[in-house]
Design a protein around this motif. Structure first.
Motif, PDB file in Angstrom:
ATOM      1  N   GLY A 178     -14.074  35.941 -13.075  1.00  0.00           N
ATOM      2  CA  GLY A 178     -14.883  34.994 -13.821  1.00  0.00           C
ATOM      3  C   GLY A 178     -15.187  35.379 -15.252  1.00  0.00           C
ATOM      4  N   SER A 222     -19.216  36.328 -18.563  1.00  0.00           N
ATOM      5  CA  SER A 222     -18.615  35.516 -17.502  1.00  0.00           C
ATOM      6  C   SER A 222     -18.731  34.044 -17.846  1.00  0.00           C
ATOM      7  CB  SER A 222     -19.289  35.810 -16.167  1.00  0.00           C
ATOM      8  OG  SER A 222     -20.676  35.599 -16.264  1.00  0.00           O
ATOM      9  N   GLY A 223     -17.847  33.254 -17.247  1.00  0.00           N
ATOM     10  CA  GLY A 223     -17.922  31.810 -17.407  1.00  0.00           C
ATOM     11  C   GLY A 223     -17.484  31.278 -18.763  1.00  0.00           C
TER      12      GLY A 223
END
Length: 176
Positions: free
Chosen positions: A147, A88-89
């Motif tokens: 995400g 994620s991210g």
């Protein structure tokens, strides 16, 4: 006695060489292996978290930084049925066969055989958010998740059943 001593030295040298090869050869933890093998393997991978058991998830998982790793263990004998990674991210990393950062991550976590098998895998179908691929050694499921990006390794023999289940869950209520 001299010949016996020499044979012992040769045997000892061979055993030492074998021990070095086994210590240097990286273990691979993949679906079909025992969860204890996967847990030991994960400890040797600096990018992977310490794995802990979750009865709700029927397996082991953990988070380290922006990477979540899990291994499903639904069989009573401790055999891993599938493994997954979610990152994620990081908008540059998407688990697709053409995304270099994703393929590199798979190579670093698993090995070049798995990374190449995924990279050369054949796209089969998309059901909902899941995209299914057939490799030579394993099958793979990728998805864009909130995400981030998700990746699963599954046994080839389970691919069609998981596709059928995903299709069923499109029109029926399923407990995932």
């Amino acid at each position: 006695m001299n010949k016996s001593h020499k044979n012992n030295q040769i045997l000892s040298a061979a055993a030492s060489a074998l021990a070095i090869v086994l210590a240097v050869t990286p273990a691979n933890a993949l679906p079909g292996q025992n969860i204890n093998t996967v847990i030991k393997w994960a400890k040797t991978k600096s990018q992977l978290p310490t794995l802990t058991y979750s009865s709700e998830a029927h397996g082991y998982g953990g988070t380290k930084g922006n990477l979540y790793f899990y291994a499903d263990v639904t069989s009573e004998n401790g055999t891993v049925t599938k493994e997954g990674i979610t990152v994620s991210g990081d908008s540059s990393l998407k688990f697709t066969t053409k995304n270099s950062p994703a393929v590199k991550l798979l190579k670093n976590i698993y090995n070049s055989n798995i990374a190449n098998d995924f990279q050369k895998s054949r796209y089969v179908t998309k059901v909902g958010r899941d995209q299914f691929y057939r490799g030579t050694s394993f099958a793979y499921i990728t998805a864009k998740v909130e995400g981030g990006s998700a990746f699963q390794i599954i046994p080839l023999k389970d691919l069609q059943g998981l596709i059928n289940n995903a299709k069923y869950c499109q029109t029926h209520e399923c407990d995932l």
